[in-house]
Design an enzyme around this catalytic site. Sequence first.
Site: not given
Ligand SMILES: Cc1cc2nc3c(=O)[nH]c(=O)nc-3n(C[C@H](O)[C@H](O)[C@H](O)COP(=O)(O)OP(=O)(O)OC[C@H]3O[C@@H](n4cnc5c(N)ncnc54)[C@H](O)[C@@H]3O)c2cc1C
Length: 390
Positions: A136, A139-140, A164, A275, A343-344, A370
């Site tokens: 939670p 992520g990144s 996720w 169309r 759109q098309i 990913e």
């Molecule tokens: C449908 C779905 C399936 C998934 N399946 C898996 C899975 O099987 N296993 C798993 O481990 N994870 C999974 N994920 C998680 C996914 O990998 C993360 O959602 C993703 O890595 C982004 O993390 P976050 O959602 O916490 O966003 P955040 O990291 O909070 O990012 C929010 C925004 O900030 C931007 N950002 C963050 N850091 C930077 C930076 N340094 N520079 C510029 N921009 C930045 C991001 O690009 C994004 O636009 C899944 C997600 C979804 C939606």
Amino acid sequence: MPDRAPQPVDRQLPTDEARDLISLVRDIAQREIAPQAAEEEDAGRFPREVFRLLSESGLLGLPYDSEYGGGDQPYEVYLQVLEELAAVRLTVGLGVSVHTLASYALATYGSKQQQVEHLPAMLGGGLLGAYCLSEPASGSDAASLRTKALRDGDDWVISGTKAWITHGGIADFYTVMARTGEDGPRGISAFLVPGDAAGLSAAVPEKKMGMKGSPTAQVHFDGVRVGDDRRLGDEGQGFAIALSALDSGRLGIAACAIGVAQAALDEAVAYATERRQFGKPIADFQGLRFMLADMATQIEAGRALYLAAARLRDAGRPFAKQAAMAKLHCTDTAMKVTTDAVQILGGYGYTADFPAERYMREAKVLQIVEGTNQIQRMVIARHLAGPEGR
Ligand SMILES: Cc1cc2nc3c(=O)[nH]c(=O)nc-3n(C[C@H](O)[C@H](O)[C@H](O)COP(=O)(O)OP(=O)(O)OC[C@H]3O[C@@H](n4cnc5c(N)ncnc54)[C@H](O)[C@@H]3O)c2cc1C
């Protein structure tokens, strides 16, 4: 309704075996996946029986060693299989990609004994995998993950929440990255956790914009006990394993994106040639002809890019930069092409009577999973200019 049957992509494949494989996949896709895809996506139903069939058909372990039940296929072939599957239903193509990602740690870093014991069931025994890196609050910035694995004699006790997780709650095995040491990337280890382990539970799946048939859920680890024989690789090697898995996984996402984009283009061409407005097919208007030409060109470029990266990987050469480029380009292409397809189709494109709107909703997630496309740019830039803040 216009006939929207997709034209098969003319693929360059390295062997007769690969050509047979693609024929088999097309057959399964058209017979077993396509007819239910729209309805099941709408209902949020995961096609477990399709994955059993894919496993029985040898399609859940394609890039891995046949000694352990894999298919011995080069990545360039495996990825084209993914593309074919994603074109009919992303839940299936991406599901196979995630299963392959989840199997990577054991197949690549596991001991011989671990591989003999677990891999055949994972690659061809009907099991379904999940990959647990995200949380939670991480992520990144995945290296800040907080799920802990504490040593207790010969066991590890895992506690924390993963977020996720694709196949969360329905997977038979989970490859889990957990903290076993210091803060940061060097304090993380990888574990293979069975889906029925005591203390493992999943939350109600997220309500998503698209790919509704693919469950995405938080997975809770409440004192889950696994033996040290389920630790994959060295202690502290988990983050390196996770990133290495993602280099390959990103190619899977790129291939899925091209599948979705190709399906959208096929639909747009079929519609535009049927169309009629102003007394002629709308495909006669140059404004739309140029859109179709741009869509097709971006798709071909994306396919060439992911295949070039795959061929580097198959040759044992570094491919991480090219994989990030392929993920970035192919998923941005999928977003653009699917939006243009809607759109098309005009007003009909905005309805669920045609799959264009589903493709558009599906494409969006591929720019996020990913590693978001911002993260891909960071990876590419690091290869060009070195790490930030030197
Ligand atoms: C449908 C779905 C399936 C998934 N399946 C898996 C899975 O099987 N296993 C798993 O481990 N994870 C999974 N994920 C998680 C996914 O990998 C993360 O959602 C993703 O890595 C982004 O993390 P976050 O959602 O916490 O966003 P955040 O990291 O909070 O990012 C929010 C925004 O900030 C931007 N950002 C963050 N850091 C930077 C930076 N340094 N520079 C510029 N921009 C930045 C991001 O690009 C994004 O636009 C899944 C997600 C979804 C939606």
